[in-house]
Design an enzyme around this catalytic site. Structure first.
Site, short mmCIF file in Angstrom:
data_model
loop_
_atom_site.label_atom_id
_atom_site.label_comp_id
_atom_site.label_asym_id
_atom_site.label_seq_id
_atom_site.Cartn_x
_atom_site.Cartn_y
_atom_site.Cartn_z
N ARG A 245 0.85 -1.19 0.00
CA ARG A 245 0.00 0.00 0.00
C ARG A 245 0.89 1.24 0.00
O ARG A 245 1.86 1.33 0.76
CB ARG A 245 -0.93 0.03 1.22
CG ARG A 245 -2.09 -0.97 1.14
CD ARG A 245 -3.08 -0.54 0.07
NE ARG A 245 -4.25 -1.41 0.00
CZ ARG A 245 -4.38 -2.44 -0.83
NH1 ARG A 245 -3.36 -2.76 -1.63
NH2 ARG A 245 -5.48 -3.15 -0.87
N HIS B 116 0.23 -0.21 -10.10
CA HIS B 116 -0.51 -1.15 -9.25
C HIS B 116 -0.89 -2.41 -10.05
O HIS B 116 -2.05 -2.80 -10.12
CB HIS B 116 -1.78 -0.48 -8.69
CG HIS B 116 -2.24 -1.09 -7.40
ND1 HIS B 116 -2.74 -0.36 -6.36
CD2 HIS B 116 -2.30 -2.39 -7.00
CE1 HIS B 116 -3.08 -1.16 -5.36
NE2 HIS B 116 -2.83 -2.40 -5.73
N ASP C 95 5.02 -0.14 -6.74
CA ASP C 95 3.83 -0.51 -7.51
C ASP C 95 2.60 0.19 -6.96
O ASP C 95 1.53 0.12 -7.54
CB ASP C 95 3.63 -2.03 -7.47
CG ASP C 95 2.55 -2.50 -8.42
OD1 ASP C 95 2.62 -2.15 -9.62
OD2 ASP C 95 1.63 -3.23 -7.97
N GLU D 293 -1.95 7.45 -5.76
CA GLU D 293 -2.03 6.73 -7.04
C GLU D 293 -3.34 6.91 -7.78
O GLU D 293 -3.38 6.81 -9.02
CB GLU D 293 -1.78 5.24 -6.81
CG GLU D 293 -2.81 4.51 -5.99
CD GLU D 293 -2.45 3.04 -5.79
OE1 GLU D 293 -3.24 2.19 -6.20
OE2 GLU D 293 -1.37 2.75 -5.23
#
Length: 330
Positions: free
Chosen positions: A234, A295, A258, A263
């Site tokens: 996260r 992600h 990622d 985001e």
């Protein structure tokens, strides 16, 4: 009996149809729209909804669903941190998630990105783009010489630990609960000791108040110079301003991210760089030793299949039995 599925991607459609064929007694309706105040009306008349989105679920959308008599809600993912838990409980929602859809997908990706940082692949790609085919000075390091710190040995972290160990790395770990399956594979240590020893640190924790910005200036100061940071968990686990400073000083030798705190401003959409209002992202993405992906660690065919079919089955369980083995307890 009807289940309405929100936020459907094209790669999910075959698995929705597959599940529908296996459950002819259920009508499955879908939309590409995410669940919001307006789209909540689309599911009117359904017995339950299945959802998946990184953006927060608006309170008014939950209220509208409840007003339409829909309180059975199944997420196609693990995280429930984008739902107002208090409101959902007050409205009488039963919510399920898919706690284990494919640990290997995320674990393999985190190891892949660690290898990319060690082998400096982005730096070579940038050189190649300029017609520079020289080796030096971008000499790489080997995984079998690394000390990998796994933060969180749940399903994903444990799978990653085994893969890292398979490359010959020394693997140490910190977790509130030790996994007996890792006996002889990892050495459990205190978190401060993990920061101190590791040459690679990979995060596998949920975002809760206790883990918010757990990687910060103080914790960076405990780490080895040149440490590599991997985050497929996260975004808010990492203080991005502190990370930028640590990259500037060389305390962090590289990072593979990622997930990012902001985001939802940029991931999973086509966006012009000039339209991005996210200075931390702009600082990070241009660096040759930072790998940013949108992600996608979870994004494999097996994971998508499991997420779709497990969430639909969980929703059906809620509708027909009033409970599910995937019920989330807030």
């Amino acid at each position: 009996m009807k289940i309405y599925v929100y936020g459907v991607y094209s790669d999910e459609v075959p698995y929705i149809k597959e599940w529908q064929n296996e459950h002819p007694e259920v009508t499955v309706a879908t939309t590409t729209e995410l669940l919001n105040e307006k789209s909540a009306e689309l599911s009117k008349g359904s017995n339950g909804v299945v959802v998946f989105q990184q953006k927060p679920y608006p309170d008014d959308a939950l209220r509208q669903l409840a007003a339409n008599g829909i309180t059975k809600m199944s997420l196609r993912n693990v995280g429930v941190d984008n739902i107002n838990h208090k409101l959902a409980t007050e409205l009488g929602f039963q919510i399920t998630n898919v706690p284990v859809y494919s640990p290997a997908a995320i674990a393999e990706f985190s190891v892949t990105q660690a290898l990319n940082l060690l082998r400096r692949t982005k730096e070579f790609y940038l050189k190649l783009g300029k017609g520079d085919y020289n080796w030096a000075p971008h000499i790489a390091k080997e995984m079998n010489k690394q000390i990998v710190g796994i933060v969180g040995t749940g399903n994903i972290g444990s799978t990653a630990a085994k893969i890292f160990a398979g490359f010959g790395a020394k693997v140490i770990a910190y977790s509130r609960h030790k996994n007996p399956e890792l006996d002889g594979i990892v050495e459990y240590v205190e978190l401060k000791e993990l920061y101190k020893q590791s040459t690679i640190i990979s995060l596998y924790l949920p975002h809760v108040p206790a883990t918010d910005k757990m990687i910060n200036r103080k914790t960076f100061s405990m780490m080895k110079d040149g440490v590599l940071l991997i985050n497929t968990a996260r975004g808010p686990l990492v203080d991005e301003d502190a990370l930028i400073d640590a990259l500037d000083t060389g305390k962090v030798g590289g990072a593979a991210l990622d997930v990012l705190t902001g985001e939802t401003k940029i991931f999973n959409q086509q966006i012009n760089e000039n339209e991005i209002d996210y200075p931390e992202f702009k600082s990070l993405v241009k660096r040759p030793n930072v790998l940013i992906t949108p992600h996608i660690a979870f994004y494999t065919d097996q994971a998508i299949k499991n997420m779709v079919k497990m969430s639909l089955s969980a929703n059906l369980d809620l509708i027909t039995t009033g409970t599910s083995d995937k019920l989330v307890k807030f």
